[in-house]
Structure formats: C-alpha cells, structure tokens
Design a protein around this motif. Structure first.
Motif, PDB file in Angstrom:
ATOM      1  N   GLY A 230       0.818  -1.207   0.000  1.00  9.49           N
ATOM      2  CA  GLY A 230       0.000   0.000   0.000  1.00  9.49           C
ATOM      3  C   GLY A 230       0.845   1.247   0.000  1.00  9.49           C
ATOM      4  O   GLY A 230       2.065   1.187   0.127  1.00  9.49           O
ATOM      5  N   PHE A 231       0.170   2.366  -0.137  1.00 11.64           N
ATOM      6  CA  PHE A 231       0.857   3.652  -0.009  1.00 11.64           C
ATOM      7  C   PHE A 231       0.912   4.008   1.473  1.00 11.64           C
ATOM      8  O   PHE A 231       1.956   4.012   2.088  1.00 11.64           O
ATOM      9  CB  PHE A 231       0.134   4.730  -0.817  1.00 11.64           C
ATOM     10  CG  PHE A 231       0.644   6.108  -0.544  1.00 11.64           C
ATOM     11  CD1 PHE A 231       1.934   6.460  -0.907  1.00 11.64           C
ATOM     12  CD2 PHE A 231      -0.149   7.051   0.085  1.00 11.64           C
ATOM     13  CE1 PHE A 231       2.426   7.731  -0.640  1.00 11.64           C
ATOM     14  CE2 PHE A 231       0.338   8.322   0.355  1.00 11.64           C
ATOM     15  CZ  PHE A 231       1.617   8.659  -0.003  1.00 11.64           C
ATOM     16  N   ALA A 232      -0.227   4.237   2.068  1.00 10.23           N
ATOM     17  CA  ALA A 232      -0.278   4.522   3.501  1.00 10.23           C
ATOM     18  C   ALA A 232      -0.371   3.208   4.259  1.00 10.23           C
ATOM     19  O   ALA A 232      -1.011   2.264   3.797  1.00 10.23           O
ATOM     20  CB  ALA A 232      -1.480   5.402   3.811  1.00 10.23           C
ATOM     21  N   GLY A 233       0.242   3.138   5.409  1.00  7.85           N
ATOM     22  CA  GLY A 233       0.141   1.949   6.237  1.00  7.85           C
ATOM     23  C   GLY A 233      -1.251   1.844   6.836  1.00  7.85           C
ATOM     24  O   GLY A 233      -1.951   2.840   6.975  1.00  7.85           O
ATOM     25  N   PRO A 234      -1.689   0.610   7.189  1.00 10.05           N
ATOM     26  CA  PRO A 234      -3.040   0.401   7.720  1.00 10.05           C
ATOM     27  C   PRO A 234      -3.336   1.267   8.952  1.00 10.05           C
ATOM     28  O   PRO A 234      -4.438   1.788   9.088  1.00 10.05           O
ATOM     29  CB  PRO A 234      -3.050  -1.073   8.104  1.00 10.05           C
ATOM     30  CG  PRO A 234      -1.919  -1.696   7.381  1.00 10.05           C
ATOM     31  CD  PRO A 234      -0.925  -0.625   7.090  1.00 10.05           C
ATOM     32  N   ARG A 235      -2.340   1.447   9.827  1.00  9.82           N
ATOM     33  CA  ARG A 235      -2.594   2.236  11.034  1.00  9.82           C
ATOM     34  C   ARG A 235      -2.887   3.692  10.710  1.00  9.82           C
ATOM     35  O   ARG A 235      -3.772   4.314  11.303  1.00  9.82           O
ATOM     36  CB  ARG A 235      -1.386   2.142  11.984  1.00  9.82           C
ATOM     37  CG  ARG A 235      -1.684   1.268  13.193  1.00  9.82           C
ATOM     38  CD  ARG A 235      -0.561   1.382  14.200  1.00  9.82           C
ATOM     39  NE  ARG A 235       0.740   1.270  13.549  1.00  9.82           N
ATOM     40  CZ  ARG A 235       1.882   1.689  14.084  1.00  9.82           C
ATOM     41  NH1 ARG A 235       1.885   2.234  15.270  1.00  9.82           N
ATOM     42  NH2 ARG A 235       3.018   1.543  13.442  1.00  9.82           N
ATOM     43  N   VAL A 236      -2.136   4.231   9.748  1.00 12.14           N
ATOM     44  CA  VAL A 236      -2.351   5.626   9.353  1.00 12.14           C
ATOM     45  C   VAL A 236      -3.755   5.805   8.783  1.00 12.14           C
ATOM     46  O   VAL A 236      -4.457   6.763   9.093  1.00 12.14           O
ATOM     47  CB  VAL A 236      -1.288   6.069   8.316  1.00 12.14           C
ATOM     48  CG1 VAL A 236      -1.583   7.461   7.793  1.00 12.14           C
ATOM     49  CG2 VAL A 236       0.100   6.015   8.927  1.00 12.14           C
ATOM     50  N   ILE A 237      -4.177   4.840   7.968  1.00 13.17           N
ATOM     51  CA  ILE A 237      -5.507   4.939   7.364  1.00 13.17           C
ATOM     52  C   ILE A 237      -6.582   4.850   8.440  1.00 13.17           C
ATOM     53  O   ILE A 237      -7.531   5.636   8.458  1.00 13.17           O
ATOM     54  CB  ILE A 237      -5.705   3.843   6.300  1.00 13.17           C
ATOM     55  CG1 ILE A 237      -4.657   4.002   5.196  1.00 13.17           C
ATOM     56  CG2 ILE A 237      -7.107   3.907   5.709  1.00 13.17           C
ATOM     57  CD1 ILE A 237      -4.674   2.910   4.165  1.00 13.17           C
ATOM     58  N   GLU A 238      -6.420   3.917   9.360  1.00 18.00           N
ATOM     59  CA  GLU A 238      -7.410   3.768  10.431  1.00 18.00           C
ATOM     60  C   GLU A 238      -7.530   5.039  11.257  1.00 18.00           C
ATOM     61  O   GLU A 238      -8.618   5.456  11.638  1.00 18.00           O
ATOM     62  CB  GLU A 238      -7.041   2.582  11.329  1.00 18.00           C
ATOM     63  CG  GLU A 238      -7.486   1.265  10.737  1.00 18.00           C
ATOM     64  CD  GLU A 238      -7.206   0.052  11.623  1.00 18.00           C
ATOM     65  OE1 GLU A 238      -7.738  -1.009  11.304  1.00 18.00           O
ATOM     66  OE2 GLU A 238      -6.458   0.188  12.616  1.00 18.00           O
ATOM     67  N   GLN A 239      -6.374   5.672  11.519  1.00 15.96           N
ATOM     68  CA  GLN A 239      -6.408   6.915  12.284  1.00 15.96           C
ATOM     69  C   GLN A 239      -7.098   8.025  11.502  1.00 15.96           C
ATOM     70  O   GLN A 239      -7.776   8.868  12.077  1.00 15.96           O
ATOM     71  CB  GLN A 239      -4.991   7.351  12.646  1.00 15.96           C
ATOM     72  CG  GLN A 239      -4.443   6.592  13.839  1.00 15.96           C
ATOM     73  CD  GLN A 239      -2.922   6.702  13.948  1.00 15.96           C
ATOM     74  OE1 GLN A 239      -2.296   7.504  13.255  1.00 15.96           O
ATOM     75  NE2 GLN A 239      -2.351   5.902  14.814  1.00 15.96           N
TER      76      GLN A 239
END
Lengths: 286, 277
Positions: A230-239
């Motif tokens: 991905g581009f953004a990591g899953p944690r960044v997206i969730e936040q």
C-alpha cells in the motif's frame, strides 16, 4: 475437574504478532498462520513457504537472490555503498549507531542487496530488499544502489528485477530519502525509453515511498500471496478515517482485484514465472 | 522580511498558516488569464489539485498545484489539500497537454501529503504518484517546481520533478511531517518541534543539501500568530516570485530539449549522500 489436563507447551521461538522471520536456532518452526509445527529443513526446501497452508514467511535478501539466479550464482554489486548520516540524526539513539547495529544484526551492509547473473539464461540485474535492516527503509544508499543497478542494466542491455520489502523512505535521512524516489524513478524513465524490462516483485510488506515509486513502475508487477502492499500503512488509514479496515484490505489479492498487480505468484513458482516473462521481454539475440 | 532566526518548527507553522497564499491565489495574482481545466478522464475531478492554462508576462504556461481551503467548507471541499489518485492523474494529463503544445509547466507544491484513505488505496494512490515521477522525468518542456507552503512527502513530490526546484522562504519540504516523525521515532507526537529541527526541512537546509535550487524571498511583513486576522495579500507575499519565474523560464527556454532532459536527469541523479565509493 480435570486432573490430567495440561496446557499444550508452546513451541519456542515464535510469538504472535512478532515479525515472521525464521529463527536460525531449533529444529521446528511454528507457522504463524496455521500453527503447524514445521520441520526447518522442510521449510527451507519449500523456499520458506508453509507446506500446509502456503503461508509465505519473510525471506532474507541474499536467500531471495539465490532463489532467483540460475544455480543460485550471482556477482554481488556495490556492496561498498552504505548509509552515511548526512543530517546527524538522533532519535532514541544516534542514526550512526542504528546503522551499525542493523549491519551487525542482519549481517547485511544495507537494506538492499544487489547482484548480476543469469536468470533462465537471460542477463539480469536484481536487487532484493530486507526488512531486517531498519525496516527495509530506503535512504540514500538504497537509492544509489538501485540507480546503479538500473544504469548497469542499460549499459549491457540487461533486465532489472527488484524484490521490494520496505516500510518506505528512511526518516533519518529526511528529504534526501524522499528524493531517492525521484532519483530511481528518473533512472527508470531512461530504462523505459531504452526498451529494457523492469519486473517488480512486491513482498510482505511493501509500503510508503517504495510503493509510491519504483515498486509500482514495473512493466510487470508481481505480488507474493497475502503480502501487505500500500501507499499509507493500515494504522495511518485507520487513524485518518477512524474505522476498522476491511479484511484482506491492501493484501496482494486485493490489489490484483483492483487492477494494480499483474499477478499473485507463489514463491515456489516465482522463478519459472519470471523466466517466462523474460523470454517475452528480452531480445532474441542476447 | 528577516526570518533567519526562526526555528524549523516556526517555519512549519508559517508554511501551514491559512493566510499564506495558496495555488489559486498565485494563479490569480502572479499570472493572468487563468483557465481552469478539470478531471482525469478516468474517474473524477479532484478539487485538491487545481490545474489549467495561464499567462505570465504574456507567455503561455500550464500551471498546476495542490489547493488547500481557508474555511471549514473549503477545507472539506479541497480535502485539506490532500490529493487522491485522480488528482495526480489530472495533473499529469495537463502536463502532457503542455508537452503536446510545447508550453512550459510550473507547479506549486502545498500539501500535507497524499490522502491516506480506503478509496485512494483502491484506486492506486501509490501507482498514481510513482507514474507521475517517471513521466515528469521525460516531459519535453521546461518544468519549474515551486514549493509554496507544505511539501508533504510523496504526495508533494508527485508534482515535484522538474528542471528547477524553487522554494519559498517559509515553505518546508519533508519526508514525513514533524508530528508523524515524533510519533514514530520519539514515541511522542508532542516532540514535533525537535523532529522538525532534526528533519532539516527548511528552505535553507534543503539548499545546503542541493535538493532545491533557489529560495524565493517572502516580501510581506506579517506577524505570525495562530489567529492572525491580518488582511492577506498574495500580491505582497509573492511579489518576488514573478521576476524569479521569468528569469528561469528565459534560461530554460534557451536549452535544447535533449539537453533539458539530460540536465534534469543529472540533477536528480546527484541527490543523496552515502558512504563508500
């Protein structure tokens, strides 16, 4: 009340949530997906893929190149190009110390190993990234090694293959790391104009500035099964969106479905697949 | 104005200040006859990127930039200046138009970063950025990049490959936001000030590292404060920009297309500092 029940003893060396690198000690390894205890030699013979559930363990950079090149033979390139500390960066420890520790711990000079050799008889310049070296992050040295790899391929009409495994650009080199995305992409523009092949293989995990530059610029892009990409990591997206992500989001199969990958290939079939692609892409007279 | 004593984090705050000129302000004040073009022809129009044709001193150019918003409604409409894949694809479409009609390109970088969301990932945020990096490398027209405010990582770089990279005095350009860096490396988001300093993200830092070519001085005197109600005037802040752009356009116009591409390649090829031969 059961007198005779006993908790199943845990197999040492693997904990849930820890990275999935195979430990060198011990004879058995527990598969983090299906919990099966795997005989280590068996696992090595199956290229670190669980023979029960097909789970792909993370693979080191040198092992990766050995699996790719014919007879496992290649000439290492640019091993002397290593990370400097241009910003005198200190976080929880000085960056210089971090580099040194990474080199000792991983046994690698840098987060990417590159080499040249033959793949199915074709002239290939390949690089493999390694998560055990500061999260496979891309700083100036990684950028320089990949750029040189591309330039070498152009000089001799070879193909470029890169196995990505990276958390993205290396923060400790600041904007210099960001500019490696530019530097490599500009070199790839030339490779593209020269009509030479670039095969990009995305392994678990490939995120951030690596995905948003060379990893997504392959003429053919291959993902290993269930790799996080991905581009953004899953944690960044969730936040950002403040909700849980759907299951399978940003895995290879998800990207394939959305048209971002050409194929998802089992590691045990990776080499044959790459040779097939090179047969199509490389000129007949080489 | 003299801001040479400001800390890196103060510059970050200036770069993000809602009273700073945004891309559309520049298109209106520094250029004339701006005609906006919309859409990526594939999925949608992304309001976080604005692009079109404009004139500077009578010369036709393509202008492209990330666009933030000043009030809540505008911010939402512009998605806080965080482009989605369709924004980057629109940007490239306009660049290709400029190439087709042999017009120079000027881009304005001002974004916290590319949008990190489910839809953006599904439509290939990484691919959209990567493809722009490669395609901008061989656009056969002069390309000037101006870092206007926030240069937020890959989302900024995706319109940032060119023959000249200029940067406003109070702009910043970084691999990660100071807050993000502090949260990951220092395990404490409140240490952004220290992170800002460590990341070497100011214009003078980046000039010393040979990442940018020239610093554009900011001419308007305005006291920085979070709730600054001072009348904003892009005209004043950016008064120095027009002359700088015209000079670079003139210089680049004299270079043959082959040399232009060769020099652009060499420029990015030289970036980075490593150990060993």
């Amino acid at each position: 009340m059961s007198w005779f029940r006993r908790d199943k003893p845990k197999i040492e060396g693997q904990k849930d949530g820890e990275d999935q690198t195979v430990r060198t000690e011990g004879i058995f390894v527990k598969c983090s997906e299906c919990d099966t205890a795997l005989y280590k030699r068996e696992l090595r013979e199956s290229n670190q893929v669980c023979i029960h559930c097909g789970h792909h363990f993370r693979l080191g950079a040198r092992e990766r190149l050995e699996l790719l090149f014919d007879e496992g033979a290649y000439e290492p390139l640019d091993e002397e190009v290593t990370s400097d500390d241009p910003l005198d960066f200190v976080d929880s420890k000085p960056y210089k110390q971090r580099i040194k520790e990474a080199q000792e711990k991983s046994g690698l000079p840098e987060a990417i190993i590159s080499g040249k050799g033959l793949v199915g008889g074709h002239k290939v310049y390949a690089g493999a990234m390694d998560m055990s070296f500061i999260g496979g992050s891309m700083g100036s040295a990684v950028g320089e090694k990949i750029t040189r790899l591309i330039e070498r391929a152009m000089k001799t009409d070879g193909a470029v293959i890169i196995f990505s495994a990276s958390g993205g650009a290396r923060m400790q080199e600041g904007t210099l790391s960001l500019m490696q995305m530019a530097k490599i992409s500009v070199a790839l523009a030339r490779l593209h104009d020269a009509g030479l092949p670039f095969i990009s293989v995305l392994t678990d995990p490939t995120t951030g500035g690596v995905t948003a530059s060379f990893a997504m610029l392959g003429d053919v892009i291959i993902g290993e099964p269930k790799a996080l990409i991905g581009f953004a990591g899953p944690r960044v997206i969730e936040q950002t969106i403040r909700q849980k992500l759907p299951k399978g989001f940003q895995r290879s199969e998800f990207l394939l479905e959305h048209g971002m990958l050409d194929m998802v290939v089992d590691r045990r079939e990776m080499k044959d697949t790459i040779v097939r692609l090179l047969d199509f892409m490389m000129k007949k007279d080489d | 104005m003299d801001t040479s004593n400001e800390s890196a984090f103060e510059r970050v705050q200036r770069a993000r200040h809602p009273q700073r000129p945004y891309a559309l302000d520049i298109f209106e004040h520094v250029f004339t006859d701006f005609k906006e073009l919309h859409g990526d022809r594939r999925f949608a129009d992304d309001p976080a990127i604005v692009a079109g044709f404009a004139r500077i001193d009578g010369t036709e150019v393509a202008v492209i930039g990330q666009q933030k918003g000043r009030d809540t409604n505008q911010r939402r409409h512009r998605n806080f200046g965080m482009p989605k894949p369709e924004g980057y694809r629109k940007a490239l479409r306009i660049m290709k138009l400029a190439e087709k009609f042999s017009r120079p390109i000027i881009t304005f970088v001002d974004t916290p970063g590319a949008y990190p969301g489910i839809d953006a990932e599904e439509r290939g945020q990484a691919e959209a950025i990567a493809y722009n990096l490669r395609e901008m490398a061989h656009l056969r027209v002069p390309t000037i990049i101006v870092v206007l405010g926030e240069g937020g990582s890959g989302g900024a770089l995706a319109i940032g490959i060119g023959d000249r990279v200029l940067m406003f005095e109070n702009a910043v350009y970084s691999v990660i936001s100071p807050e993000g860096c502090a949260a990951i490396l220092f395990k404490d988001a409140t240490r952004a000030e220290k992170a800002a300093n460590s990341l070497k993200l100011t214009a003078s830092d980046l000039q010393a590292l040979s990442i940018i070519d020239e610093i554009v001085p900011e001419t308007q005197e305005w006291e920085f404060s979070e709730d600054s109600a001072e009348e904003f005037s892009a005209n004043k802040v950016t008064a120095g920009l027009k002359a700088v752009l015209l000079r670079h356009l003139r210089e680049l116009g004299k270079i043959t297309k082959e040399d232009l591409l060769e020099k652009r390649f060499e420029k990015f090829r030289a970036m980075g500092k490593w150990a060993g031969a």
